[in-house]
Design an enzyme around this catalytic site. Structure first.
Site, mmCIF file in Angstrom:
data_model
loop_
_atom_site.group_PDB
_atom_site.id
_atom_site.type_symbol
_atom_site.label_atom_id
_atom_site.label_comp_id
_atom_site.label_asym_id
_atom_site.label_seq_id
_atom_site.Cartn_x
_atom_site.Cartn_y
_atom_site.Cartn_z
ATOM 1 N N ASP A 13 0.873 -1.176 0.000
ATOM 2 C CA ASP A 13 0.000 0.000 0.000
ATOM 3 C C ASP A 13 0.908 1.224 0.000
ATOM 4 O O ASP A 13 2.118 1.120 0.213
ATOM 5 C CB ASP A 13 -0.882 -0.014 1.265
ATOM 6 C CG ASP A 13 -1.763 1.222 1.392
ATOM 7 O OD1 ASP A 13 -2.397 1.609 0.392
ATOM 8 O OD2 ASP A 13 -1.803 1.834 2.470
ATOM 9 N N SER A 14 0.295 2.391 -0.199
ATOM 10 C CA SER A 14 1.064 3.629 -0.124
ATOM 11 C C SER A 14 1.569 3.875 1.292
ATOM 12 O O SER A 14 2.520 4.614 1.490
ATOM 13 C CB SER A 14 0.175 4.796 -0.536
ATOM 14 O OG SER A 14 -0.973 4.816 0.292
ATOM 15 N N CYS A 76 -4.236 -1.264 -2.112
ATOM 16 C CA CYS A 76 -4.426 0.184 -2.228
ATOM 17 C C CYS A 76 -5.258 0.404 -3.489
ATOM 18 O O CYS A 76 -4.895 -0.100 -4.564
ATOM 19 C CB CYS A 76 -3.058 0.840 -2.371
ATOM 20 S SG CYS A 76 -3.104 2.587 -2.772
ATOM 21 N N GLU A 157 -5.253 8.987 8.971
ATOM 22 C CA GLU A 157 -3.880 8.697 9.352
ATOM 23 C C GLU A 157 -3.417 9.559 10.524
ATOM 24 O O GLU A 157 -2.576 9.151 11.320
ATOM 25 C CB GLU A 157 -2.950 8.859 8.152
ATOM 26 C CG GLU A 157 -2.090 7.654 8.095
ATOM 27 C CD GLU A 157 -1.551 7.321 6.754
ATOM 28 O OE1 GLU A 157 -0.469 7.806 6.464
ATOM 29 O OE2 GLU A 157 -2.196 6.559 6.012
ATOM 30 N N CYS A 189 -11.227 3.029 -0.695
ATOM 31 C CA CYS A 189 -9.890 3.370 -0.205
ATOM 32 C C CYS A 189 -9.653 2.505 1.020
ATOM 33 O O CYS A 189 -10.552 2.339 1.856
ATOM 34 C CB CYS A 189 -9.828 4.850 0.170
ATOM 35 S SG CYS A 189 -8.295 5.324 0.994
ATOM 36 N N HIS A 191 -8.108 2.940 3.612
ATOM 37 C CA HIS A 191 -8.148 3.607 4.930
ATOM 38 C C HIS A 191 -9.569 3.626 5.518
ATOM 39 O O HIS A 191 -9.737 3.747 6.723
ATOM 40 C CB HIS A 191 -7.714 5.074 4.805
ATOM 41 C CG HIS A 191 -6.244 5.272 4.680
ATOM 42 N ND1 HIS A 191 -5.543 4.895 3.576
ATOM 43 C CD2 HIS A 191 -5.348 5.833 5.536
ATOM 44 C CE1 HIS A 191 -4.264 5.214 3.749
ATOM 45 N NE2 HIS A 191 -4.121 5.780 4.925
HETATM 46 N N1 DGL Z 1 -4.717 3.499 0.708
HETATM 47 C C1 DGL Z 1 -4.889 4.347 -0.438
HETATM 48 C C2 DGL Z 1 -6.039 3.826 -1.311
HETATM 49 O O1 DGL Z 1 -6.621 2.817 -1.049
HETATM 50 C C3 DGL Z 1 -5.196 5.776 -0.063
HETATM 51 C C4 DGL Z 1 -4.113 6.570 0.552
HETATM 52 C C5 DGL Z 1 -3.255 7.340 -0.428
HETATM 53 O O2 DGL Z 1 -3.713 8.303 -1.048
HETATM 54 O O3 DGL Z 1 -2.101 6.970 -0.513
HETATM 55 O O4 DGL Z 1 -6.376 4.444 -2.275
#
Ligand code: DGL
Length: 270
Positions: A13-14, A76, A157, A189, A191
């Protein structure tokens, strides 16, 4: 493809949002060894160009392949939107590759034909139009209404959920007329599972909130079962790498992943 059940699963993931998916995976597949990579040096992906996300993703796959993974899960949505096709081609027969979008599209097409469905996610995910393309291709008469909600991931976050700020931000976004009259809302997303309850509360439970972490973990488990690649019970190893380390990231991991996580710094970019 010469893969074996004893190899670990790679997840990336990012940052640490993908830990919501890793958590589900660990719960539903307790015999799997896991290697997680959070590209914290380049967070957030949601505002980056497709080319940048593709370059990061390929580098991360090299790291995961060097750790001998049998499967790579792009945990992600932004990276799934920008880089899945490229990563799949790049990895070829060296590992199975999964994303977090296809399982959700499949779920929505099975459960909500003819309905109006909302989608929230980062700018990259929403403006790529990938959910709409895939849902339209399935031909189930689903009307998708999408809204970019870029403040949500950084807000979460920072630990801002279940408080006045998060309630206000969520309310502002979800009151957008584009989402009017939806039957269900996709949390696009990784998150967002952390604010799923707040989102349900906004809708007073009238709209189904689709948390992709359970859907994705179920999909990956089925796929590995079908491929004969599920590991047998043993003492599992879980490793967590980040491309930029701060104690704040380590602290935040606790809200995303219930077990104690110790992050190892792996500077991919030197
Ligand atoms: N976890 C990323 C997603 O699912 C979102 C966070 C980011 O922008 O890096 O898109």
């Amino acid at each position: 493809m010469n893969l074996s059940p004893g190899q670990p699963i790679g997840i990336f993931d990012s940052g640490i949002g993908g830990l919501t998916v890793a958590q589900q995976l660990a719960q539903m597949m307790p015999s799997e060894d896991m290697i997680y990579f959070g590209d914290t040096a380049h967070l957030p992906y949601g505002d980056k160009s497709t080319a940048a996300i593709q370059a990061y993703s390929v580098k991360i796959c090299n790291l995961l392949l060097s750790q001998n993974v049998k499967a790579i899960l792009i945990a992600c949505n932004s990276a799934s939107a920008a880089a899945y096709d490229l990563v799949k081609e790049y990895v070829g027969s060296k590992a199975l590759v999964y994303n977090v979008i296809d399982p959700v599209v499949q779920h929505v097409c099975e459960q909500y034909p003819g309905k109006r469905i909302g989608l929230i996610g980062t700018k990259q995910t929403i403006f790529s139009n990938i959910f709409k393309k895939k849902i339209d291709e399935a031909g189930q008469g689903i009307e998708l209404r999408s809204l970019a909600t870029p403040l949500l991931a950084p807000m979460i976050e920072e630990g801002f959920f279940n408080n006045r700020i998060s309630v206000g931000v969520i309310e502002e976004y979800l009151s957008n007329p584009i989402l009017e009259g939806i039957d269900a809302l996709i949390l696009g997303c990784t998150h967002y599972p952390l604010i799923a309850k707040e989102i349900s509360a906004f809708y007073q439970d009238r709209v189904t909130v689709i948390d992709s972490s359970v859907i994705v973990a179920t999909y990956v488990r089925q796929a590995l079962e079908q491929a004969g690649l599920m590991n047998s019970p043993h003492e599992v190893t879980k490793k967590f790498f980040v491309s930029d380390f701060t104690p704040a990231f380590e602290n935040s991991t606790q809200i995303f992943f219930k077990d104690k996580v110790s992050l190892e710094h792996y500077p991919l970019w030197d």
